[in-house]
Scaffold this active site. Sequence first.
Site, PDB file in Angstrom:
ATOM      1  N   ASN A 183       0.854  -1.190   0.000  1.00 13.22           N
ATOM      2  CA  ASN A 183       0.000   0.000   0.000  1.00 13.22           C
ATOM      3  C   ASN A 183       0.887   1.236   0.000  1.00 13.22           C
ATOM      4  O   ASN A 183       1.687   1.430   0.916  1.00 13.22           O
ATOM      5  CB  ASN A 183      -0.905  -0.020   1.234  1.00 13.22           C
ATOM      6  CG  ASN A 183      -1.923   1.092   1.241  1.00 13.22           C
ATOM      7  OD1 ASN A 183      -1.616   2.227   0.880  1.00 13.22           O
ATOM      8  ND2 ASN A 183      -3.132   0.808   1.686  1.00 13.22           N
ATOM      9  N   HIS A 196      -5.577   3.422  -1.570  1.00 10.59           N
ATOM     10  CA  HIS A 196      -6.838   3.643  -0.854  1.00 10.59           C
ATOM     11  C   HIS A 196      -7.189   5.135  -0.970  1.00 10.59           C
ATOM     12  O   HIS A 196      -6.934   5.902  -0.044  1.00 10.59           O
ATOM     13  CB  HIS A 196      -6.679   3.235   0.606  1.00 10.59           C
ATOM     14  CG  HIS A 196      -7.958   3.231   1.381  1.00 10.59           C
ATOM     15  ND1 HIS A 196      -8.245   2.281   2.339  1.00 10.59           N
ATOM     16  CD2 HIS A 196      -9.043   4.055   1.364  1.00 10.59           C
ATOM     17  CE1 HIS A 196      -9.430   2.523   2.870  1.00 10.59           C
ATOM     18  NE2 HIS A 196      -9.930   3.604   2.289  1.00 10.59           N
ATOM     19  N   GLU A 244      -8.775   0.026  -2.869  1.00 12.84           N
ATOM     20  CA  GLU A 244      -9.657  -0.184  -1.735  1.00 12.84           C
ATOM     21  C   GLU A 244     -10.247   1.138  -1.288  1.00 12.84           C
ATOM     22  O   GLU A 244      -9.665   2.200  -1.499  1.00 12.84           O
ATOM     23  CB  GLU A 244      -8.916  -0.864  -0.581  1.00 12.84           C
ATOM     24  CG  GLU A 244      -7.756  -0.062  -0.014  1.00 12.84           C
ATOM     25  CD  GLU A 244      -7.050  -0.777   1.132  1.00 12.84           C
ATOM     26  OE1 GLU A 244      -7.051  -2.034   1.139  1.00 12.84           O
ATOM     27  OE2 GLU A 244      -6.504  -0.092   2.010  1.00 12.84           O
ATOM     28  N   THR A 298      -7.834   6.207   9.601  1.00 16.09           N
ATOM     29  CA  THR A 298      -7.519   4.963   8.920  1.00 16.09           C
ATOM     30  C   THR A 298      -8.683   4.007   9.130  1.00 16.09           C
ATOM     31  O   THR A 298      -9.579   4.277   9.938  1.00 16.09           O
ATOM     32  CB  THR A 298      -6.209   4.352   9.456  1.00 16.09           C
ATOM     33  OG1 THR A 298      -5.856   3.206   8.667  1.00 16.09           O
ATOM     34  CG2 THR A 298      -6.339   3.961  10.924  1.00 16.09           C
ATOM     35  N   HIS A 307      -3.916  -4.641   7.768  1.00 18.59           N
ATOM     36  CA  HIS A 307      -3.997  -3.573   8.760  1.00 18.59           C
ATOM     37  C   HIS A 307      -3.092  -3.894   9.948  1.00 18.59           C
ATOM     38  O   HIS A 307      -3.359  -4.806  10.722  1.00 18.59           O
ATOM     39  CB  HIS A 307      -5.419  -3.297   9.267  1.00 18.59           C
ATOM     40  CG  HIS A 307      -5.583  -1.880   9.752  1.00 18.59           C
ATOM     41  ND1 HIS A 307      -5.991  -0.858   8.936  1.00 18.59           N
ATOM     42  CD2 HIS A 307      -5.340  -1.320  10.944  1.00 18.59           C
ATOM     43  CE1 HIS A 307      -6.032   0.278   9.608  1.00 18.59           C
ATOM     44  NE2 HIS A 307      -5.622   0.017  10.849  1.00 18.59           N
ATOM     45  N   GLY A 332       1.041  -1.372   4.314  1.00 17.03           N
ATOM     46  CA  GLY A 332       1.507  -0.051   3.941  1.00 17.03           C
ATOM     47  C   GLY A 332       2.292   0.640   5.025  1.00 17.03           C
ATOM     48  O   GLY A 332       3.502   0.814   4.935  1.00 17.03           O
TER      49      GLY A 332
END
Length: 237
Positions: A7, A43, A70, A100, A190, A213
């Site tokens: 990410n 994202h 995403e 987030t 995540h 990420g």
Amino acid sequence: MARLSVNINKIATLRNSRGGNNPDVVKVALDCERFGAQGITVHPRPDERHIRYTDVLHLKKVVTTEFNIEGNPDERFIELVTRVRPEQVTLVPDAVDAITSNAGWDTIKHRLYLTNLVNRFKALGIRVSIFVDADEQMVRGAKETGTDRIELYTEPYAAQYAENREAAIAPFIQAANVANELGLGLNAGHDLSLENLRYFQQNIPGLLEVSIGHALICDALYLGLENTIQLYLKELE
């Protein structure tokens, strides 16, 4: 071996903090691929505080690995995904003001809404993944939408890992077993990191892909991007 999708939102955050195009998110994405990443994740959010919608259009032209977009499927997001047609779209129930992602979908409450989205994207040849908590009922609800995959929200695992990793992983193993029984592909993401990634992938049956990420980019500040990607890939072996 689960695939690593990087990410690159944090690269865009750094660029946006100064203006201009340094660092160049397109170049970083290409470098990630060159260093071994098997996918690129972005994202975009409505305020474009990191990845911009124009970035997504530019990236689509050059990314040769799996491109995963995403985000919260508002109309602008849907239009972007429809235009770009990435290999995968991951549906995430972000609030507009969320720093987030912090929760998965209630796939039972929102089943009809998600089903319509899944059908719309799959008709375009896009693989669909739904972001869910490690909850058996949410996994079963996701199956009812017709989605191809789910992505397990792993922040609770990461938060508890240092204290009691066996307890931390338990609900994720259960959710993964249900997903496998139902024929759902399994992604995760995540707060996965070099500290907790190996234990996660060793214990989650059928894990296909992780999207990482923040931790990866933070590690790259100290270790270098190429070395960091190689280290994450090693954890996934």
